[in-house]
Design a protein around this motif. Structure first.
Motif, PDB file in Angstrom:
ATOM      1  N   MET A   1       1.116  -1.079  -0.092  1.00 56.70           N
ATOM      2  CA  MET A   1      -0.108  -0.223   0.532  1.00 56.70           C
ATOM      3  C   MET A   1       0.858   1.233  -0.327  1.00 56.70           C
ATOM      4  O   MET A   1       0.437   2.355  -0.616  1.00 56.70           O
ATOM      5  CB  MET A   1      -0.774  -0.075   1.077  1.00 56.70           C
ATOM      6  N   LEU A   2       2.373   1.379   0.709  1.00 52.38           N
ATOM      7  CA  LEU A   2       2.902   2.368   1.039  1.00 52.38           C
ATOM      8  C   LEU A   2       3.536   2.579  -0.218  1.00 52.38           C
ATOM      9  O   LEU A   2       3.580   4.536  -0.918  1.00 52.38           O
ATOM     10  CB  LEU A   2       3.648   2.238   2.599  1.00 52.38           C
ATOM     11  N   GLU A   3       3.881   2.210  -1.389  1.00 57.97           N
ATOM     12  CA  GLU A   3       4.826   1.756  -2.220  1.00 57.97           C
ATOM     13  C   GLU A   3       3.500   2.453  -3.435  1.00 57.97           C
ATOM     14  O   GLU A   3       3.757   2.826  -4.225  1.00 57.97           O
ATOM     15  CB  GLU A   3       5.227   0.678  -2.768  1.00 57.97           C
ATOM     16  N   MET A   4       1.892   1.466  -3.497  1.00 57.83           N
ATOM     17  CA  MET A   4       1.320   2.386  -4.060  1.00 57.83           C
ATOM     18  C   MET A   4       0.821   4.084  -3.995  1.00 57.83           C
ATOM     19  O   MET A   4       0.915   5.006  -4.910  1.00 57.83           O
ATOM     20  CB  MET A   4      -0.229   1.738  -4.819  1.00 57.83           C
ATOM     21  N   PHE A   5       0.914   4.762  -2.503  1.00 57.76           N
ATOM     22  CA  PHE A   5       1.604   6.177  -2.253  1.00 57.76           C
ATOM     23  C   PHE A   5       1.870   6.313  -3.091  1.00 57.76           C
ATOM     24  O   PHE A   5       2.311   7.730  -3.585  1.00 57.76           O
ATOM     25  CB  PHE A   5       1.436   6.286  -1.029  1.00 57.76           C
ATOM     26  N   ARG A   6       3.324   5.707  -3.384  1.00 48.87           N
ATOM     27  CA  ARG A   6       4.162   6.956  -3.417  1.00 48.87           C
ATOM     28  C   ARG A   6       4.558   6.422  -5.262  1.00 48.87           C
ATOM     29  O   ARG A   6       4.952   7.582  -5.750  1.00 48.87           O
ATOM     30  CB  ARG A   6       5.510   6.466  -3.296  1.00 48.87           C
ATOM     31  N   LEU A   7       3.224   6.466  -5.441  1.00 48.75           N
ATOM     32  CA  LEU A   7       3.175   6.198  -7.288  1.00 48.75           C
ATOM     33  C   LEU A   7       2.327   6.508  -6.872  1.00 48.75           C
ATOM     34  O   LEU A   7       2.246   7.173  -8.706  1.00 48.75           O
ATOM     35  CB  LEU A   7       2.828   5.042  -7.256  1.00 48.75           C
ATOM     36  N   GLY A   8       1.432   7.577  -5.829  1.00 49.15           N
ATOM     37  CA  GLY A   8       0.367   8.449  -6.242  1.00 49.15           C
ATOM     38  C   GLY A   8      -1.503   8.124  -6.459  1.00 49.15           C
ATOM     39  O   GLY A   8      -2.262   8.643  -6.436  1.00 49.15           O
ATOM     40  N   ALA A   9      -1.008   7.033  -5.544  1.00 58.68           N
ATOM     41  CA  ALA A   9      -2.725   6.461  -5.286  1.00 58.68           C
ATOM     42  C   ALA A   9      -2.882   7.496  -4.568  1.00 58.68           C
ATOM     43  O   ALA A   9      -2.287   8.538  -3.236  1.00 58.68           O
ATOM     44  CB  ALA A   9      -2.563   4.865  -4.945  1.00 58.68           C
ATOM     45  N   ILE A  10      -3.867   7.199  -4.305  1.00 62.99           N
ATOM     46  CA  ILE A  10      -4.674   8.051  -3.492  1.00 62.99           C
ATOM     47  C   ILE A  10      -5.348   7.334  -1.981  1.00 62.99           C
ATOM     48  O   ILE A  10      -6.045   6.443  -1.631  1.00 62.99           O
ATOM     49  CB  ILE A  10      -6.094   8.320  -3.930  1.00 62.99           C
ATOM     50  N   PRO A  11      -4.589   8.328  -0.805  1.00 63.66           N
ATOM     51  CA  PRO A  11      -4.939   7.540   0.345  1.00 63.66           C
ATOM     52  C   PRO A  11      -6.595   7.771   0.977  1.00 63.66           C
ATOM     53  O   PRO A  11      -6.880   9.021   0.958  1.00 63.66           O
ATOM     54  CB  PRO A  11      -3.662   8.051   1.084  1.00 63.66           C
TER      55      PRO A  11
ATOM     56  N   CYS B   1      -8.751  -2.795   8.474  1.00 69.70           N
ATOM     57  CA  CYS B   1      -7.791  -1.712   8.426  1.00 69.70           C
ATOM     58  C   CYS B   1      -9.143  -1.119   7.070  1.00 69.70           C
ATOM     59  O   CYS B   1      -8.856  -1.842   5.596  1.00 69.70           O
ATOM     60  CB  CYS B   1      -6.261  -1.552   7.110  1.00 69.70           C
ATOM     61  N   GLN B   2     -10.353  -0.557   7.624  1.00 66.19           N
ATOM     62  CA  GLN B   2     -11.140   0.536   6.280  1.00 66.19           C
ATOM     63  C   GLN B   2     -10.224   1.150   5.770  1.00 66.19           C
ATOM     64  O   GLN B   2     -10.701   1.049   4.251  1.00 66.19           O
ATOM     65  CB  GLN B   2     -11.948   0.918   7.271  1.00 66.19           C
ATOM     66  N   GLY B   3      -9.179   1.590   5.913  1.00 65.17           N
ATOM     67  CA  GLY B   3      -8.466   2.555   4.834  1.00 65.17           C
ATOM     68  C   GLY B   3      -7.215   1.355   3.594  1.00 65.17           C
ATOM     69  O   GLY B   3      -7.153   0.319   4.069  1.00 65.17           O
ATOM     70  N   GLY B   4      -6.642   2.488   3.107  1.00 66.51           N
ATOM     71  CA  GLY B   4      -6.148   2.024   1.883  1.00 66.51           C
ATOM     72  C   GLY B   4      -6.144   2.756   0.659  1.00 66.51           C
ATOM     73  O   GLY B   4      -6.180   3.764   0.886  1.00 66.51           O
ATOM     74  N   VAL B   5      -6.028   2.337  -0.122  1.00 68.95           N
ATOM     75  CA  VAL B   5      -6.010   2.607  -1.961  1.00 68.95           C
ATOM     76  C   VAL B   5      -7.336   2.951  -2.368  1.00 68.95           C
ATOM     77  O   VAL B   5      -7.695   2.375  -2.211  1.00 68.95           O
ATOM     78  CB  VAL B   5      -4.730   2.611  -2.506  1.00 68.95           C
ATOM     79  N   GLN B   6      -7.507   4.227  -3.628  1.00 68.49           N
ATOM     80  CA  GLN B   6      -8.659   4.017  -3.531  1.00 68.49           C
ATOM     81  C   GLN B   6      -8.877   3.462  -5.196  1.00 68.49           C
ATOM     82  O   GLN B   6      -7.907   3.534  -5.676  1.00 68.49           O
ATOM     83  CB  GLN B   6      -9.277   5.906  -3.553  1.00 68.49           C
ATOM     84  N   VAL B   7      -9.782   2.508  -5.325  1.00 70.04           N
ATOM     85  CA  VAL B   7     -10.707   1.833  -6.015  1.00 70.04           C
ATOM     86  C   VAL B   7     -11.339   2.249  -7.279  1.00 70.04           C
ATOM     87  O   VAL B   7     -12.280   2.603  -6.111  1.00 70.04           O
ATOM     88  CB  VAL B   7      -9.484   0.260  -6.002  1.00 70.04           C
ATOM     89  N   ASN B   8     -11.609   2.030  -8.177  1.00 67.73           N
ATOM     90  CA  ASN B   8     -12.875   2.368  -8.802  1.00 67.73           C
ATOM     91  C   ASN B   8     -13.678   0.863  -8.755  1.00 67.73           C
ATOM     92  O   ASN B   8     -12.694  -0.362  -8.571  1.00 67.73           O
ATOM     93  CB  ASN B   8     -12.990   2.875 -10.627  1.00 67.73           C
TER      94      ASN B   8
END
Lengths: 506, 506
Positions: free
Chosen positions: A272-282, A444-451
């Protein structure tokens, strides 16, 4: 500090130049951009990171849609991740068992239950997508050989019984059959394979991953780095971060290392953290769920959790200070966890409440035997003994039991409005079994946003990051503030299946 | 979709190769790694992004500690950012006005108030650091020429009066003097300068920034990209993201573009997003605060907000459906906003409640004149007229006013436990002034995690990202679930000053 990842990054930065790729990521990111001379150690159509429900379901679905080269990478030695040790509870509407038992349910009712628990900020579109496909996902597990009890449970926050449970009372009753099915279908499974970062094309699309293999958990120098080309896409099914104490404390300073956690050790969130570094929406990282059915008398998920989940509808939870009930025993998880955490002694120190169940009812679930055998629950012949053991004022306790039994008789809980439908005729009577309750970090309810295509969205553009997909607990925002019990397995599997179809354009 | 940022990134990717730097960032990141041949357009010791409270305080503090070359970059044409249009309310303990008025207060009391509003997840260490230095920050504004009313207000959730307010009743009463002070001290201010990304050294430290200049808001092709070397550090004082509809809807789907917002147009959060791409830890993005003092009858912060903040202690808020009060008018912001949002007509549609104040008290604050003049509040001679105008049942309303006036007399609010200390002798009497209330998106509790040195922490290591600092609303986790009113200015300023000292090793 997360020593593991720190070492990884340092090692990577030190090792630059010998990797056969053009250049290192800026900042602390582990992503690299491939040049024309990159050496690919392996090439697949679809790379799946994580072998829990989401990853396994994706693997199976992918082969069903003609994918010939799909590999599931698992960082631990065993497959199944955190999924394998969960409660094995699967909610779905309109299932064969509901039809058999004449239970009226629908996608709408299930979504409405979840929206209520989500407290206004759940993602209705995704919940609807998941509920609409939950029965298919359940069928996939049954086809693979998963075995369920022949009855349905009505878990907290659900308005009808709609929850299947595996006969082994844990998620391995699903992951193991799915692993076998994957093997049968030709999905490659590779354990001891740690995701270390993305490999990007020059247009910034995800075109591959770096995998450390063979990796021995917590030895960050084990194995070597492989470049895996994923021609159609990468699915991150890496799970939650409940075991990442730093990150969970950043969201809630009270969730220190001392607070119990039901999750597998590997649930540390680096994918998940690596996806944030790629610009995923927390999204919603702050919403960390504690399980209200956990016991302070054992580690992790233990035996009590499933015992309590099964027994809550026909049990009473009692505050030891007052001898009185203090919550609707089948309210949603957050409501109950908050109520339990408010149970304190006169000095304000935690005073775990107890759950009292008639032994006659408790023994209907196989976990009861283990709860008693391993001394994390106890049998009593009368309320006097319970009051004495837990230092509860006897008279209010006796009165409470009498009152509650009147509610059972009348079919109406005048204290907390608990639905008594599942407690019909189930009086609290001797002999009793008792367990103690105290919430543990669970989800964890949180993470990256997906469609609804399982695509990971970019924080600058709001559009999908090319080549990148996510499914399962690593995603955020779907359930809002509080996820209902037994809604994770359908989410993981449906979104894993969805991701496979998206990646393959099916 | 945020069109602005999308264009920016695309343009950057298109423009690669002509920039004089080694290579582009992978993924969607805007960061670049400098090579030996990079051309620096300018060189400073300290680069500050954003000219709100945090950035300006940092500039001043930096020069006080001997910094010779500090530049504040502001993307808009005017300085002050969102700070310039806030309420100009500044909370601090142990101030000259408190001493003069004999008000007992302390860092402990202020922190305790904030922790309560933060609902268990605020950062006590940072709150304590800020409260301990708030008086110094207030002094900095006074030294620069800021002028305050000679009285203190007791805002919702504060246990004592500790809030100064600028005589112009807005933040510009602070930012303008600070801008002048910066110029006097030799801090360079550069407007129309949009932050476009970090420049990193080969060890991944932040060593500079890319600035688009001269930039015309929303014209992403205006100006050209400059490379600014910041030899000692970069301070991100870029504010919140309340105007980024995509991002706020990702956290709360109800915060659509149609929902009012008090913030300046520039509060879009791209600086924060860029820090996440560098590995900053996202904290509490889900906690977005709505101001309970806003009016549906005007845009933005408007006139009513300050009017209501001033008058709440000696006013009643009334549900138009029932004619009754529905909240403690000086509870914390979240408590009140939630209570207002629950005011609905019989069909469940929003029915903004009204606030009734004696005109004799309301006119003590200068905003009263504007509220009446611009028709966003109204004067009435009797309760009959109010009931008629807002379709309120008269008898319950009359009864409510009588009841409340009895609480004023007795010094005890038997309905909602409101502290009546500030309402002594202040009966609700004709003539009245009335405004309508409905929450507007006001403040982002979430952002990047920082420590008490204003260093931005890395999600893999938990350690500071070298060269990178943040202060103000762009930071997250400090206030927890809900920030108390008038606690943002001290936070911004103290953390800005802290960042300057950290960067300079002072």
């Amino acid at each position: 500090m997360n020593k593991v990842d720190f070492l990884t990054r340092r090692n990577f930065i030190k090792g630059l130049g010998a990797t056969g790729v053009a250049f290192a990521a800026p900042g602390m990111a582990n992503a690299i951009v491939a040049d024309d001379n990159i050496h690919w150690d392996d090439q697949v159509e679809m790379a799946i990171i994580g072998s829990g429900f989401a990853g396994l379901a994706a693997g199976i679905e992918a082969t069903k849609h003609g994918c010939k080269a799909v590999t599931i990478y698992e960082k631990m030695a065993v497959y199944g991740g955190n999924s394998a040790i969960n409660g094995g509870l699967f909610a779905a509407p309109n299932t064969p068992l509901q039809q058999q038992k004449g239970i009226q349910d629908s996608v709408d009712i299930m979504v409405a239950d979840q929206l209520k628990s989500g407290r206004g900020v759940a993602d209705e579109k995704l919940l609807r997508h998941i509920a609409s496909h939950a029965r298919d996902a359940l069928q996939m597990t049954i086809d693979a050989g998963a075995e369920y009890y022949p009855y349905l449970q009505q878990l907290g926050g659900h308005s009808v019984p709609r929850t299947y449970q595996t006969k082994v009372s844990c998620g391995a009753g699903i992951t193991q059959p799915l692993v076998n099915e994957c093997r049968k279908l030709g999905v490659k499974l590779q354990n001891r394979s740690k995701f270390e970062g993305f490999i990007l094309g020059k247009d910034a699309a995800v075109i591959g991953i770096r995998i450390r293999y063979p990796y021995y958990f917590e030895d960050e120098n084990s194995g070597k780095l492989l470049h895996i080309r994923a021609s159609k896409g990468v699915l991150m099914a890496t799970g939650g971060f409940a075991q990442n104490v730093n990150l969970r404390m950043a969201q809630d300073p009270t969730l220190t290392a001392e607070v119990g956690c039901t999750n597998a050790k590997g649930a540390t969130g680096e994918g998940m953290l690596e996806m944030f570094r790629l610009g995923a929406i927390p999204v919603h990282l702050a919403y960390i769920q504690s399980g209200p059915w956990a016991s302070p008398d054992e580690g992790g998920f233990g035996y009590v959790s499933n015992y309590a989940i099964f027994n809550f509808p026909h049990s009473i939870a009692v505050n030891c200070l007052t001898g009185k009930r203090f919550m609707n025993e089948i309210a949603d998880r957050k409501t109950r966890a908050d109520a339990e955490l408010a149970c304190r002694d006169s000095a304000g120190k935690p005073l775990p409440p107890i759950m009292i169940t008639s032994y006659a009812h408790a023994k209907e679930h196989p976990t009861c035997e283990n709860v008693l055998k391993y001394g994390v629950g106890w049998k009593f012949d009368d309320l006097q003994s319970i009051a004495k053991r837990f230092n509860i004022p006897l008279q209010p306790l006796q009165q409470q039991v009498d009152e509650y039994n009147a509610y059972v008789k009348d079919g109406e809980d005048k204290q907390f409005g608990k639905s008594m439908a599942k407690a019909k005729g189930m009086y609290i009577q001797a002999p009793y079994t008792v367990v103690r309750l105290w919430p543990k970090v669970h989800y964890c309810q949180g993470g990256v946003q997906v469609n609804a295509n399982a695509e990971v969205l970019d924080s600058n553009t709001g559009k999908a990051i090319k080549g990148l997909y996510a499914a399962g607990e690593v995603c955020g925002g779907i359930h809002g503030v509080s996820r209902l019990g037994s809604c994770s397995i359908p989410e993981c599997m449906v979104m894993g299946m969805t991701a496979a179809r998206s990646i393959l354009g099916a």
